[in-house]
Design an enzyme around this catalytic site. Structure first.
Site, PDB file in Angstrom:
ATOM      1  N   MET A   1      -8.928   5.904   1.175  1.00 16.97           N
ATOM      2  CA  MET A   1      -7.612   5.258   1.168  1.00 16.97           C
ATOM      3  C   MET A   1      -7.785   3.761   1.390  1.00 16.97           C
ATOM      4  SD  MET A   1      -4.853   7.928   2.567  1.00 16.97           S
ATOM      5  CE  MET A   1      -5.042   7.699   4.298  1.00 16.97           C
ATOM      6  N   GLY A   2      -8.996   3.260   1.121  1.00 22.82           N
ATOM      7  CA  GLY A   2      -9.231   1.823   1.269  1.00 22.82           C
ATOM      8  C   GLY A   2      -9.446   1.435   2.717  1.00 22.82           C
TER       9      GLY A   2
ATOM     10  N   HIS B   1     -17.504   4.323   5.311  1.00 23.62           N
ATOM     11  CA  HIS B   1     -17.290   4.578   3.874  1.00 23.62           C
ATOM     12  C   HIS B   1     -18.532   4.173   3.079  1.00 23.62           C
ATOM     13  CE1 HIS B   1     -12.905   3.926   5.029  1.00 23.62           C
ATOM     14  NE2 HIS B   1     -12.878   5.103   4.444  1.00 23.62           N
TER      15      HIS B   1
ATOM     16  N   GLY C   1     -16.627  12.462   4.915  1.00 29.49           N
ATOM     17  CA  GLY C   1     -17.206  12.279   6.245  1.00 29.49           C
ATOM     18  C   GLY C   1     -16.829  13.415   7.184  1.00 29.49           C
TER      19      GLY C   1
HETATM   20  O1  PAF Z   1      -9.902  10.819   4.402  1.00 36.88           O
HETATM   21  C1  PAF Z   1      -9.188  10.101   3.669  1.00 36.88           C
HETATM   22  O2  PAF Z   1      -9.336   8.894   3.613  1.00 36.88           O
HETATM   23  C2  PAF Z   1      -8.089  10.739   2.846  1.00 36.88           C
HETATM   24  O3  PAF Z   1      -7.515  11.811   3.524  1.00 36.88           O
HETATM   25  C3  PAF Z   1      -8.551  11.170   1.442  1.00 36.88           C
HETATM   26  C4  PAF Z   1      -9.616  12.252   1.523  1.00 36.88           C
HETATM   27  C5  PAF Z   1      -9.111   9.969   0.696  1.00 36.88           C
HETATM   28  C6  PAF Z   1      -7.371  11.721   0.651  1.00 36.88           C
HETATM   29  O4  PAF Z   1      -6.366  10.771   0.502  1.00 36.88           O
END
Ligand code: PAF
Length: 283
Positions: A30-31, A37, A150
């Site tokens: 989600m950025g 990440h 993760g």
């Molecule tokens: O973990 C996240 O950032 C979100 O829940 C995901 C898996 C990208 C889904 O929007």
């Protein structure tokens, strides 16, 4: 690095990769990217020729409109960070809500065999229907061979595995270990929203998990849980929402320990207005 905003453009680029029979890994996000990440992206790059990173704040997984509104949106710095990992083999997909939901941003209802009702599910209404909805759509668009998640969101990881199993989706789910700050705090996009006081205190969460793990070797789950609750009761800055010791395949709270089963401890804590989660493998 290429950034695509529509699924048509993205799929055009991916078809070239498929024609060349090159492998494709996928890291949905989600950025507000951080080192955690980037570690997922690095692992995906080691195991695939190309990696798609989606950057999309998914509205259907928020049960709180204010939380959705305040979620950090930092596309430019996210792209810069990804470029520090690789300029050549990462493809970013940053769609609009309309590109994903075509004017109907509603979550599908799923049955994840009860995984969705435990812990986060009990406190965040409809959250996992939203996660299932977006992941199913993204998998259909990207069609990766492998997707990386993760273990910090361990319940989400197990739910995505269940989604893949039940919907017979052709993708391998790879769980990646939790990335932590040097003080032990699990990396999260939410950490940037902590004020100094709460940021200093937040490592107490992991410290308590480590002690809980030691205690679990010699004491019952119930005793360990009571001990954790008592530790947080003494803490003026952190408010415990839940602490649960659960078996990892059902995520059901453990009543009686068995040597044949694997357990994890899960925790959610409010540090001021910021909600933090973490977990630890116990055996
Ligand atoms: O973990 C996240 O950032 C979100 O829940 C995901 C898996 C990208 C889904 O929007």
């Amino acid at each position: 690095m290429k950034v695509y905003n529509t699924k048509e453009e993205l799929q055009g680029a991916l078809s070239v990769i498929r024609d060349r029979q090159e492998s494709l890994g996928f890291v949905p996000t989600m950025g507000a990217l951080h080192e955690g990440h980037l570690a997922l992206v690095e692992q995906a790059l080691e195991e695939n020729n190309w990696v798609v990173v989606s950057i999309f704040v998914n509205p259907t997984q928020f049960d709180n409109a204010r939380d959705l509104e305040r979620y950090p949106r930092t596309l430019e710095s996210d792209v810069n960070l990804l470029e520090t990992v690789s300029k050549k083999r990462i493809i970013a997909y940053a769609p609009t809500v309309n590109d994903i939901y075509q004017g109907n941003a509603k979550a599908e209802r799923f049955d994840f065999d009860g995984l969705e009702n435990e812990m986060e599910g009990a406190f965040r209404d409809g959250h996992f229907d939203g996660v299932g909805t977006i992941i199913k759509r993204l998998f259909n668009i990207v069609k990766p061979e492998k997707a990386y998640f993760g273990e910090k969101d361990f319940q989400q990881l197990q739910i995505i595995r269940k989604l893949v199993e039940k919907q017979k989706l052709n993708v391998k789910i790879v769980g990646c270990t939790i990335h932590r700050e040097t003080n032990g705090l699990a990396m999260s996009s939410r950490n940037t929203r902590l004020d100094i006081e709460h940021k200093d205190e937040a490592p107490f969460i992991y410290k308590t998990l480590i002690e809980a793990k030691e205690k679990f070797g010699i004491e019952s789950a119930n005793k360990v849980t009571k001990w954790v609750v008592s530790q947080f009761a003494k803490n003026k800055l952190l408010k415990l929402e839940y602490f649960t010791i659960a078996e990892i395949s059902t995520l059901k709270e453990v009543k009686r320990k068995s040597n044949k089963k694997q357990y994890r401890a899960f925790i959610a804590v409010y540090a001021g207005s910021i909600r933090l989660i973490d977990n630890i493998a116990l055996n």
